[in-house]
Design a protein around this motif. Structure first.
Motif, mmCIF file in Angstrom:
data_model
loop_
_atom_site.group_PDB
_atom_site.id
_atom_site.type_symbol
_atom_site.label_atom_id
_atom_site.label_comp_id
_atom_site.label_asym_id
_atom_site.label_seq_id
_atom_site.Cartn_x
_atom_site.Cartn_y
_atom_site.Cartn_z
ATOM 1 N N ASN A 93 0.850 -1.194 0.000
ATOM 2 C CA ASN A 93 0.000 0.000 0.000
ATOM 3 C C ASN A 93 0.887 1.245 0.000
ATOM 4 O O ASN A 93 1.956 1.258 0.615
ATOM 5 C CB ASN A 93 -0.907 0.037 1.243
ATOM 6 N N HIS A 94 0.404 2.269 -0.671
ATOM 7 C CA HIS A 94 1.181 3.505 -0.751
ATOM 8 C C HIS A 94 0.715 4.545 0.264
ATOM 9 O O HIS A 94 1.100 5.703 0.192
ATOM 10 C CB HIS A 94 1.144 4.048 -2.181
ATOM 11 N N SER A 95 -0.124 4.088 1.192
ATOM 12 C CA SER A 95 -0.524 4.911 2.324
ATOM 13 C C SER A 95 -0.613 3.988 3.531
ATOM 14 O O SER A 95 -1.395 3.033 3.534
ATOM 15 C CB SER A 95 -1.872 5.579 2.048
ATOM 16 N N VAL A 96 0.209 4.228 4.559
ATOM 17 C CA VAL A 96 0.268 3.309 5.705
ATOM 18 C C VAL A 96 0.129 4.078 7.011
ATOM 19 O O VAL A 96 0.446 5.271 7.085
ATOM 20 C CB VAL A 96 1.606 2.511 5.722
#
Length: 468
Positions: A93-96
C-alpha cells in the motif's frame, strides 16, 4: 535508465497524528520480511518493516545500527534500489499507518503464531530495546515449554540464539538433554522434511544460503508454490536469458510491459531480441509522438537491434531534436551510420548543423569539432565539418578575425561573433564594416537599443569616411 523513464515510488506515512510523505529510496527482501527505506521531503529517513507483506512497525531513524536487523537485511537480503519498477510491487500500500508501539505485540497475537511473533521481534531491534525483545521471546519459549510443546520451544530457542548469539542462557538451554532429539532432527533430516515441521526456519536458512545452487533450487520451489514475487526477485538476482519468456508472464502480474522492458535492459538482456511485444510498445510511443521516450527505451541496445527496427530508427532520426541527439551523440552517430542513404544526406547535414549550434553553446570550438568529427566518416563532404575545420585553422589569426566572426554568426553564436567584430573594430577604427556587423548581431539577439546605437556609430564612421 530507470531515472529517465521511471518515477520513484511515493508513500504516505501516518505516525500518530502526523502524516509525512516521501519517496522510497530502496527496499530489502529477507525471506518473509521486507524493509522499506523512505526519504521524506524534510530529508528524514523512515524505515518500515513488513512481514508477509503486512506492515508490522516503522519509525524515523537518524542512524541504522550495524548490528541491527535492518542493516542485515540491506547487506544480506535482495536489495532493490529506487526507482526500480519492482519497488512498487514490494510495497503493498502507498498509504500506511504505523501501529501503536505500546499495543503492538498484543495486536500481533491476533494475526500470527507465537513462533512467528518471536521471529518478528528480532526484526524490530531498531525500534525496541534489545533486552525487552529478548524478554518477549523468552516468554514465548517458556509458554511452549510449560504447555509441553518442546519442538516449538526448541524452535523459539533457535530464533533467540540467532538473534543474540552471545546470550549465555539461550546457549545453555539449547544444550539441555531434552532437546537432543531435535538437534539430531535438524542435523540429519532433509530440507523437505524439516520444512514440513518448521517452514519458517527453512525459509530463513535457504534465503541466507541461497548462493548454494541446491539450496537456491529448493527455495525457488518453495516460492513457486506460495510467493511468485519472491521467485521473480530471486530470478532478477541471477537472471538467465533463456528463461525470460517464463518470467515475463510472472512479472506482468506486478508491473507493466514497459517497466519489464526497462528491467531487462538494466540486466543487459536485450528485450528487443527476446520480447516480440516490445516492438509494438515502441511503435505506439512513436504514434503518440513521444519520440524522446521511445529513443530512451532503445538507446542501450541501439547497436544490437533486429533489422525490423530500421523503420523505427528512421522515424526517430527524423523527429528527434538536435538537443536530445547531442546528449546521446555516440549512439546517434552509430544510428546514422546504420541508416545513411543518398536521400537522407541533406537531412543528416541539417541535423549536424543543428548539433553544432547547440554544442557551441556549451563547449569550445575545438571540443565541438572533435565531438562531430566521427560524422565525417558518414558525410565525408559535410560542409559543417569543413567550416569548423577552417574556423580552427584561423582561430588565432588576427588578420582573419572578421571571417571567424562571420562563421560564428552563421552558427548562431552571436556573442562570440560580436567578440570577433569588436576585435576588428579596435584594429581598424575607421572601418565601418565590423560596426555594422555588431549592429546586426545585436538585432539577432533581440537587443534593439544596442543595435540602434551601433547603427548610428556605423553611419557616423561611414559619413566621416565619405567626407574624408
Amino acid at each position: 535508465m530507470y531515472k529517465e523513464l521511471i518515477r520513484p515510488a511515493e508513500i504516505s506515512i501516518k505516525d500518530k497524528k502526523n502524516i509525512v510523505k516521501g519517496n522510497v529510496i530502496r527496499a530489502a527482501v529477507f525471506a518473509r520480511t521486507n524493509v522499506i527505506e523512505v526519504l521524506t521531503a524534510g530529508n528524514e529517513s523512515f524505515y518500515l518493516i513488513y512481514y508477509r507483506n503486512s506492515l508490522i512497525f516503522g519509525d524515523k531513524l537518524d542512524k541504522v545500527e550495524e548490528e541491527s536487523f535492518i542493516n542485515k537485511a540491506f547487506h544480506e537480503g535482495i536489495v532493490i534500489e529506487s526507482p526500480h519498477p519492482i519497488v512498487k510491487a514490494i510495497i503493498p500500500n502507498h498509504s500506511v499507518s504505523i501501529p501503536n508501539k505500546n499495543k503492538l505485540f498484543t495486536q500481533l497475537q491476533i494475526h500470527y503464531s507465537l513462533q512467528e511473533i518471536a521471529y518478528i521481534a528480532t526484526t524490530l531491534d531498531s525500534f525496541f530495546d534489545k533486552e525487552e525483545l529478548v524478554k518477549m521471546i523468552d516468554k514465548i519459549f517458556f509458554h511452549y515449554r510449560r504447555s509441553g510443546n518442546f519442538m516449538k520451544s526448541f524452535q523459539v530457542l533457535q530464533i533467540l540464539h540467532d538473534f543474540v548469539p552471545t546470550l549465555k542462557s539461550a546457549k545453555e538451554r539449547l544444550n539441555l538433554q531434552e532437546f537432543n532429539s531435535y538437534h539430531d532432527f535438524y542435523k540429519s533430516s532433509s530440507l523437505p522434511s524439516i520444512y514440513k515441521r518448521d517452514p519458517l526456519f527453512v525459509e530463513r536458512h535457504c534465503f541466507q544460503n541461497r548462493s548454494n545452487p541446491d539450496i537456491r533450487h529448493f527455495l525457488e520451489d518453495i516460492c513457486r508454490q506460495q510467493d511468485s514475487l519472491l521467485e521473480l526477485l530471486l530470478w532478477l538476482e541471477d537472471p538467465k536469458a533463456d528463461s525470460v519468456e517464463k518470467y515475463t508472464g510472472m512479472a506482468l502480474k506486478f508491473i507493466t510491459m514497459k517497466e519489464w522492458i526497462v528491467i531487462l535492459g538494466e540486466l543487459n538482456i536485450n528485450p528487443y531480441q527476446v520480447l516480440p511485444e516490445a516492438k509494438s510498445i515502441i511503435e505506439k510511443m512513436i504514434q503518440e509522438e513521444r519520440f524522446e521516450t521511445a529513443a530512451l527505451y532503445l538507446l542501450n541496445f541501439i547497436h544490437d537491434l533486429p533489422a525490423s527496427y530500421d523503420p523505427i530508427l528512421n522515424e526517430l532520426w527524423g523527429n528527434l531534436n538536435a538537443s536530445f541527439v547531442g546528449k546521446h551523440l555516440d549512439d546517434f552517430i552509430f544510428m546514422s551510420q546504420h541508416l545513411i542513404h543518398e536521400d537522407s544526406v541533406k537531412q543528416l547535414e541539417q541535423k549536424v548543423f543543428q548539433l553544432a549550434v547547440i554544442l557551441l553553446e556549451e563547449y569550445d570550438l575545438k571540443a565541438v569539432y572533435e565531438k562531430l568529427l566521427p560524422i565525417q566518416k558518414i558525410l565525408p563532404h559535410s560542409a559543417v565539418i569543413r567550416k569548423m575545420n577552417h574556423m580552427l585553422a584561423i582561430l588565432e589569426d588576427p588578420d582573419q578575425i572578421m571571417e571567424l566572426g562571420d562563421y560564428y554568426a552563421e552558427f548562431k553564436q552571436f556573442d562570440k561573433a560580436i567578440d570577433c567584430f569588436f576585435w576588428e573594430m579596435e584594429l581598424k577604427p575607421q572601418d565601418p564594416t565590423p560596426v555594422q556587423k555588431i549592429s546586426r548581431m545585436y538585432q539577432h539577439k533581440g537587443m534593439v537599443k544596442e543595435a540602434i546605437s551601433y547603427q548610428k556609430v556605423y553611419a557616423q564612421i561611414k559619413s566621416n569616411k565619405e567626407v574624408g
